[in-house]
Design an enzyme around this catalytic site. Structure first.
Site, PDB file in Angstrom:
ATOM      1  N   PRO A  37       0.810  -1.297   0.089  1.00 59.43           N
ATOM      2  CA  PRO A  37      -0.210   0.125   0.136  1.00 59.43           C
ATOM      3  C   PRO A  37       1.021   1.258  -0.055  1.00 59.43           C
ATOM      4  CG  PRO A  37      -0.871  -1.494   1.384  1.00 59.43           C
ATOM      5  CD  PRO A  37       0.384  -2.129   1.126  1.00 59.43           C
ATOM      6  N   TYR A  38       2.025   1.281   0.701  1.00 61.29           N
ATOM      7  CA  TYR A  38       2.692   2.483   0.669  1.00 61.29           C
ATOM      8  C   TYR A  38       3.385   2.825  -0.655  1.00 61.29           C
ATOM      9  CZ  TYR A  38       6.808   5.495   1.865  1.00 61.29           C
ATOM     10  OH  TYR A  38       8.068   6.417   1.929  1.00 61.29           O
ATOM     11  N   GLY A  39       3.842   1.807  -1.374  1.00 60.70           N
ATOM     12  CA  GLY A  39       4.341   1.967  -2.653  1.00 60.70           C
ATOM     13  C   GLY A  39       3.119   2.624  -3.681  1.00 60.70           C
ATOM     14  N   LYS A  42       2.082   6.143  -3.106  1.00 59.18           N
ATOM     15  CA  LYS A  42       3.197   7.241  -3.612  1.00 59.18           C
ATOM     16  C   LYS A  42       2.996   7.119  -4.916  1.00 59.18           C
ATOM     17  CE  LYS A  42       5.472   8.636   0.124  1.00 59.18           C
ATOM     18  NZ  LYS A  42       5.827  10.017   0.261  1.00 59.18           N
TER      19      LYS A  42
END
Length: 230
Positions: A37-39, A42
């Site tokens: 989810p972080y990638g 971003k």
């Protein structure tokens, strides 16, 4: 930002937008296929910025950080996440918490990756070098143009190597528990910093892992309660 007439945007992105590429090192042209989810978040922000920039005079630089470590050598700033975020923090923070006895030991998740010692490999970039990259990006940003750069050392280090460096930096024989893999982690990620050197004349200078950790450890010892210690 456009409404308030902001003319320059330096966006903090991440190597996590690349996911787990087939080839190393990672260049700016490596396909972006984030696996967590972080990638994904971003990359969504990058896409919005790129779409917006097509009809904007804003000068844009997108910096894809690799794994940030260290502290300000002058002792003014250090890493102090809020208590509820500590468990999700960087490995350096966990190492220091273990060294200070805040947690019983360090948990290394995954020892069966296809790497030299079975643990994940990451490109650790000192925060002082990262600051320098921002300054260079600001100096070179041009209206109606977008620059995209990897910010890393170009060298991968394993988690086991990192833990050994942390033990030496702190002087503490940190207890380490080896656990199964964590979902969403990739085996190996390190940068090709050729483009940022060529375009911005930037290269990482603080590349000794133990030295960076010693600087960060010094701040941690002086500020055991983070910024509340001031």
């Amino acid at each position: 930002m456009a409404r308030h007439k902001v003319k320059t945007l330096i966006y903090s992105s991440t190597c996590a937008t690349y996911g787990e590429p087939d080839k190393m090192p990672i260049t700016e042209d490596t396909p972006q296929v984030p696996i967590n989810p972080y990638g994904k978040a971003k990359k969504m922000a990058e896409d919005m910025i790129l779409d917006f920039s097509k009809n904007s005079d804003m000068a844009v630089m997108i910096l894809r950080y690799f794994n940030v470590i260290g502290s300000d050598p002058g002792g003014r700033l250090g890493e102090a996440p809020r208590p509820e975020l500590r468990e999700q923090g960087r490995i350096s923070g966990a190492c220091f918490d273990a060294a200070r006895g805040f947690i019983p030991g360090l948990q290394v998740k995954g020892t069966d990756y296809k790497t030299s010692d079975g643990t994940c490999i990451r490109d650790y970039i000192d925060v002082t070098d990262l600051v320098d990259a921002h300054v260079k990006a600001l100096e070179k940003a041009q209206p109606r143009k977008v620059g995209i750069y990897n910010v890393g050392t170009g060298k991968g280090r394993s988690v086991k190597e990192f833990v050994e460096a942390c033990k030496k930096a702190t002087g503490v024989e940190i207890k380490v528990d080896f656990l199964p893999r964590r979902p969403g982690d990739y085996a190996e990620v390190y940068s090709d910093p050729t483009k940022i050197l060529k375009d911005l004349n930037w290269t990482a200078r603080f590349t000794n892992l133990q030295d960076s950790l010693q600087v960060a450890w010094r701040w941690q010892k002086i500020h055991p309660h983070g910024y509340a210690s001031y």
